[in-house]
Design an enzyme around this catalytic site. Sequence first.
Site, PDB file in Angstrom:
ATOM      1  N   THR A  13      50.552  40.119  53.101  1.00 33.25           N
ATOM      2  CA  THR A  13      50.693  38.827  52.402  1.00 33.25           C
ATOM      3  C   THR A  13      49.417  38.413  51.682  1.00 33.25           C
ATOM      4  O   THR A  13      49.459  37.808  50.614  1.00 33.25           O
ATOM      5  CB  THR A  13      51.051  37.724  53.434  1.00 33.25           C
ATOM      6  OG1 THR A  13      52.310  38.053  54.004  1.00 33.25           O
ATOM      7  CG2 THR A  13      51.133  36.357  52.802  1.00 33.25           C
ATOM      8  N   ASP A  57      53.926  46.237  52.273  1.00 26.10           N
ATOM      9  CA  ASP A  57      54.299  45.204  53.243  1.00 26.10           C
ATOM     10  C   ASP A  57      54.216  45.948  54.569  1.00 26.10           C
ATOM     11  O   ASP A  57      54.783  47.042  54.712  1.00 26.10           O
ATOM     12  CB  ASP A  57      55.736  44.722  52.974  1.00 26.10           C
ATOM     13  CG  ASP A  57      56.153  43.618  53.934  1.00 26.10           C
ATOM     14  OD1 ASP A  57      56.033  43.816  55.163  1.00 26.10           O
ATOM     15  OD2 ASP A  57      56.590  42.559  53.468  1.00 26.10           O
TER      16      ASP A  57
HETATM   17  N1  ASP Z   1      55.479  40.955  55.797  1.00 25.67           N
HETATM   18  C1  ASP Z   1      54.047  40.772  55.672  1.00 25.67           C
HETATM   19  C2  ASP Z   1      53.363  42.035  56.135  1.00 25.67           C
HETATM   20  O1  ASP Z   1      53.275  42.281  57.302  1.00 25.67           O
HETATM   21  C3  ASP Z   1      53.604  39.596  56.471  1.00 25.67           C
HETATM   22  C4  ASP Z   1      52.126  39.319  56.419  1.00 25.67           C
HETATM   23  O2  ASP Z   1      51.321  40.001  55.845  1.00 25.67           O
HETATM   24  O3  ASP Z   1      51.738  38.308  56.991  1.00 25.67           O
HETATM   25  O4  ASP Z   1      52.929  42.806  55.309  1.00 25.67           O
END
Ligand code: ASP
Length: 341
Positions: A13, A57
């Site tokens: 993220t 991701d």
């Molecule tokens: N879905 C994202 C990931 O794990 C969530 C995050 O980065 O907080 O890459």
Amino acid sequence: MQPSVLIIYTGGTIGMVQRPEDGSLAPVNFDELSKEIPLLQKFGYHIASITFDPVLDSSNMTPEVWVKIARTIQENYAQYDGFVVLHGTDTMAYSASALSFMLDNLDKPVVFTGSQLPIGQLRTDGKENLLTSVEIAAARKNGRPLVPEVCIYFDSKLYRGNRTSKIDSQHFRAFDSANYPALAVAGVDIDYAEEFITYPVSQGILRLNTELCTDVVLLKIFPGIKPSIVKAILEIDQLKGVVLESYGSGNVPNFEWFSKLISAATQKGIIIVNISQCSGGHVKMGLYETSVALQNADVVSGYDMTSEAAITKLMYLLGQGLSQSELVNYMTQNLKGEITN
Ligand code: ASP
């Protein structure tokens, strides 16, 4: 000499932007990310970055990417004082746990971080997480790195990576380490808890363990779990290891069918590691009648390990070609600070 830090950007993220077509978040490259953090230059450190292709991701994380992270660290080990791995929060605890087992003779900081809000957003937690992680990766005292461990920095706390779990998908305090104290707390100063940090005694050269066996499964018990389901899992072709997530201090239903299936699996040579569904505390087999059958079936106690540490430790140990007794022995021993004993 100015400290040097390598930032390894794997995704998450922290570096995501909203896709115009559907509004969902997807990762961008580090050049775009670093535009948001010109402040990094103010440290006066030598900071370089490597962006993985593709950026992920972290829900798409695989052991192959762990090997890529480990090799990137190894190839750049001599040139940098510390490493910051930018990573999605979803599987960060798995990756940090895996890397702790994959890197032998580590004597420099490897700090995983990320954020709950993308770095381009005004209220982001990503800037503080990244800036403090870089400072921790560069921190030295009496000529030695202050935290020569694989760790996770998030929301003002530095944790040992293999003691950490993601506990919140909404708040900035996304991680916790219920069974081991924080290694540092960042406020006005960064207070390092040196008594809880492991410092290497002998310093060989950094060595990588890249053989990981993925013939493993996490089996979480719940009231109503069906015999056919437990049987199907324990009889998976090629299965070599099971992390059994039991209740409380290591308890499971002591129904005859359950005990029989567990014994049949261990007799076939499958290693079963008992860890608790509780985030705090530890497994104590034999305390209740409902864990005696596990003890009798030679189920191994995972004591106070997290699920993430237990499953990645199992992958690592199963990849080393050990005998059954060595496997059991190492599983219960403290290898990288992941278990109390
Ligand atoms: N879905 C994202 C990931 O794990 C969530 C995050 O980065 O907080 O890459």
